[in-house]
Design a protein around this motif. Structure first.
Motif, PDB file in Angstrom:
ATOM      1  N   UNK A  59       1.557  -0.765  -2.336  1.00  0.00           N
ATOM      2  CA  UNK A  59       2.274   0.208  -1.514  1.00  0.00           C
ATOM      3  C   UNK A  59       3.226   0.994  -2.395  1.00  0.00           C
ATOM      4  N   UNK A  60       3.632   2.150  -1.882  1.00  0.00           N
ATOM      5  CA  UNK A  60       4.584   2.990  -2.601  1.00  0.00           C
ATOM      6  C   UNK A  60       5.258   3.925  -1.604  1.00  0.00           C
ATOM      7  N   UNK A  61       6.295   4.602  -2.064  1.00  0.00           N
ATOM      8  CA  UNK A  61       6.955   5.608  -1.246  1.00  0.00           C
ATOM      9  C   UNK A  61       6.316   6.947  -1.573  1.00  0.00           C
ATOM     10  N   UNK A  62       5.883   7.651  -0.544  1.00  0.00           N
ATOM     11  CA  UNK A  62       5.288   8.980  -0.694  1.00  0.00           C
ATOM     12  C   UNK A  62       6.046   9.915   0.239  1.00  0.00           C
ATOM     13  N   UNK A  63       6.883  10.777  -0.328  1.00  0.00           N
ATOM     14  CA  UNK A  63       7.716  11.651   0.491  1.00  0.00           C
ATOM     15  C   UNK A  63       8.690  10.803   1.283  1.00  0.00           C
ATOM     16  N   UNK A  64       8.633  10.891   2.599  1.00  0.00           N
ATOM     17  CA  UNK A  64       9.481  10.053   3.450  1.00  0.00           C
ATOM     18  C   UNK A  64       8.638   9.028   4.202  1.00  0.00           C
ATOM     19  N   UNK A  65       7.568   8.559   3.561  1.00  0.00           N
ATOM     20  CA  UNK A  65       6.676   7.571   4.164  1.00  0.00           C
ATOM     21  C   UNK A  65       6.494   6.377   3.239  1.00  0.00           C
ATOM     22  N   UNK A  66       6.179   5.242   3.847  1.00  0.00           N
ATOM     23  CA  UNK A  66       5.637   4.127   3.079  1.00  0.00           C
ATOM     24  C   UNK A  66       4.130   4.309   3.114  1.00  0.00           C
ATOM     25  N   UNK A  67       3.525   4.397   1.946  1.00  0.00           N
ATOM     26  CA  UNK A  67       2.077   4.545   1.839  1.00  0.00           C
ATOM     27  C   UNK A  67       1.515   3.201   1.399  1.00  0.00           C
ATOM     28  N   UNK A  68       0.712   2.606   2.262  1.00  0.00           N
ATOM     29  CA  UNK A  68       0.133   1.292   1.995  1.00  0.00           C
ATOM     30  C   UNK A  68      -1.365   1.470   1.788  1.00  0.00           C
ATOM     31  N   UNK A  69      -1.859   0.951   0.671  1.00  0.00           N
ATOM     32  CA  UNK A  69      -3.288   0.988   0.379  1.00  0.00           C
ATOM     33  C   UNK A  69      -3.881  -0.342   0.819  1.00  0.00           C
ATOM     34  N   UNK A  70      -4.874  -0.264   1.698  1.00  0.00           N
ATOM     35  CA  UNK A  70      -5.486  -1.479   2.198  1.00  0.00           C
ATOM     36  C   UNK A  70      -6.983  -1.349   2.355  1.00  0.00           C
ATOM     37  N   UNK A  71      -7.647  -2.485   2.390  1.00  0.00           N
ATOM     38  CA  UNK A  71      -9.102  -2.526   2.547  1.00  0.00           C
ATOM     39  C   UNK A  71      -9.413  -3.218   3.875  1.00  0.00           C
ATOM     40  N   UNK A  72     -10.331  -2.600   4.618  1.00  0.00           N
ATOM     41  CA  UNK A  72     -10.781  -3.186   5.885  1.00  0.00           C
ATOM     42  C   UNK A  72     -12.263  -2.867   6.034  1.00  0.00           C
ATOM     43  N   UNK A  73     -13.053  -3.861   6.320  1.00  0.00           N
ATOM     44  CA  UNK A  73     -14.506  -3.705   6.469  1.00  0.00           C
ATOM     45  C   UNK A  73     -15.127  -3.059   5.233  1.00  0.00           C
ATOM     46  N   UNK A  74     -14.599  -3.405   4.062  1.00  0.00           N
ATOM     47  CA  UNK A  74     -15.150  -2.917   2.806  1.00  0.00           C
ATOM     48  C   UNK A  74     -14.764  -1.492   2.446  1.00  0.00           C
ATOM     49  N   UNK A  75     -13.923  -0.830   3.247  1.00  0.00           N
ATOM     50  CA  UNK A  75     -13.517   0.538   2.982  1.00  0.00           C
ATOM     51  C   UNK A  75     -12.028   0.582   2.629  1.00  0.00           C
ATOM     52  N   UNK A  76     -11.671   1.477   1.710  1.00  0.00           N
ATOM     53  CA  UNK A  76     -10.287   1.652   1.308  1.00  0.00           C
ATOM     54  C   UNK A  76      -9.601   2.661   2.223  1.00  0.00           C
ATOM     55  N   UNK A  77      -8.389   2.328   2.650  1.00  0.00           N
ATOM     56  CA  UNK A  77      -7.605   3.195   3.523  1.00  0.00           C
ATOM     57  C   UNK A  77      -6.212   3.398   2.947  1.00  0.00           C
ATOM     58  N   UNK A  78      -5.641   4.564   3.247  1.00  0.00           N
ATOM     59  CA  UNK A  78      -4.237   4.826   2.998  1.00  0.00           C
ATOM     60  C   UNK A  78      -3.568   4.861   4.365  1.00  0.00           C
ATOM     61  N   UNK A  79      -2.561   4.039   4.536  1.00  0.00           N
ATOM     62  CA  UNK A  79      -1.835   3.962   5.794  1.00  0.00           C
ATOM     63  C   UNK A  79      -0.426   4.479   5.552  1.00  0.00           C
ATOM     64  N   UNK A  80       0.030   5.396   6.385  1.00  0.00           N
ATOM     65  CA  UNK A  80       1.346   5.998   6.215  1.00  0.00           C
ATOM     66  C   UNK A  80       2.259   5.538   7.352  1.00  0.00           C
ATOM     67  N   UNK A  81       3.288   4.772   6.987  1.00  0.00           N
ATOM     68  CA  UNK A  81       4.225   4.211   7.954  1.00  0.00           C
ATOM     69  C   UNK A  81       5.576   4.896   7.852  1.00  0.00           C
ATOM     70  N   UNK A  82       6.214   5.072   8.998  1.00  0.00           N
ATOM     71  CA  UNK A  82       7.587   5.548   9.017  1.00  0.00           C
ATOM     72  C   UNK A  82       8.491   4.408   8.573  1.00  0.00           C
ATOM     73  N   UNK A  83       9.307   4.592   7.546  1.00  0.00           N
ATOM     74  CA  UNK A  83      10.189   3.522   7.090  1.00  0.00           C
ATOM     75  C   UNK A  83      11.350   3.268   8.046  1.00  0.00           C
ATOM     76  N   UNK A  84      11.535   4.158   8.979  1.00  0.00           N
ATOM     77  CA  UNK A  84      12.622   4.031   9.949  1.00  0.00           C
ATOM     78  C   UNK A  84      12.307   2.974  11.002  1.00  0.00           C
TER      79      UNK A  84
END
Length: 94
Positions: A59-84
């Protein structure tokens, strides 16, 4: 020599006028306007991704988001969460 210099100068100027390419951007960057002092820990965003069934890679901070890299069902996803409040704001399949 002047021709090569002119060609390189012209190429450099054209890149400067075009600006950054959208293809180089990682993605979604606007999740909150809250001050960083009020953000929840990034580990909580990773925990939210794990709870949603993702195998978290990093994971990392991207702009004002937490960007989490995760794998589900064999596919890579970027998930953007509000840190608030750790709400999922955007998902991008890679």
């Amino acid at each position: 020599m002047k021709t090569l210099f002119g060609a390189l100068l012209g190429f450099g100027l054209s890149l400067a006028l075009i600006g950054p390419s959208p293809a180089l951007a990682d993605g979604f960057t606007n999740c909150t306007k809250a001050a960083k002092a009020s953000w929840k820990p990034a580990s909580e965003a990773e925990a939210a991704a794990k709870a949603a069934g993702y195998e978290v890679r990093r994971s990392k901070i991207e702009g004002s988001c937490y960007e989490v890299y995760g794998v589900k069902d064999g596919k890579l996803f970027e998930l953007f969460y509000s840190p608030e409040d750790l709400t999922l704001k955007h998902t991008k399949a890679k």
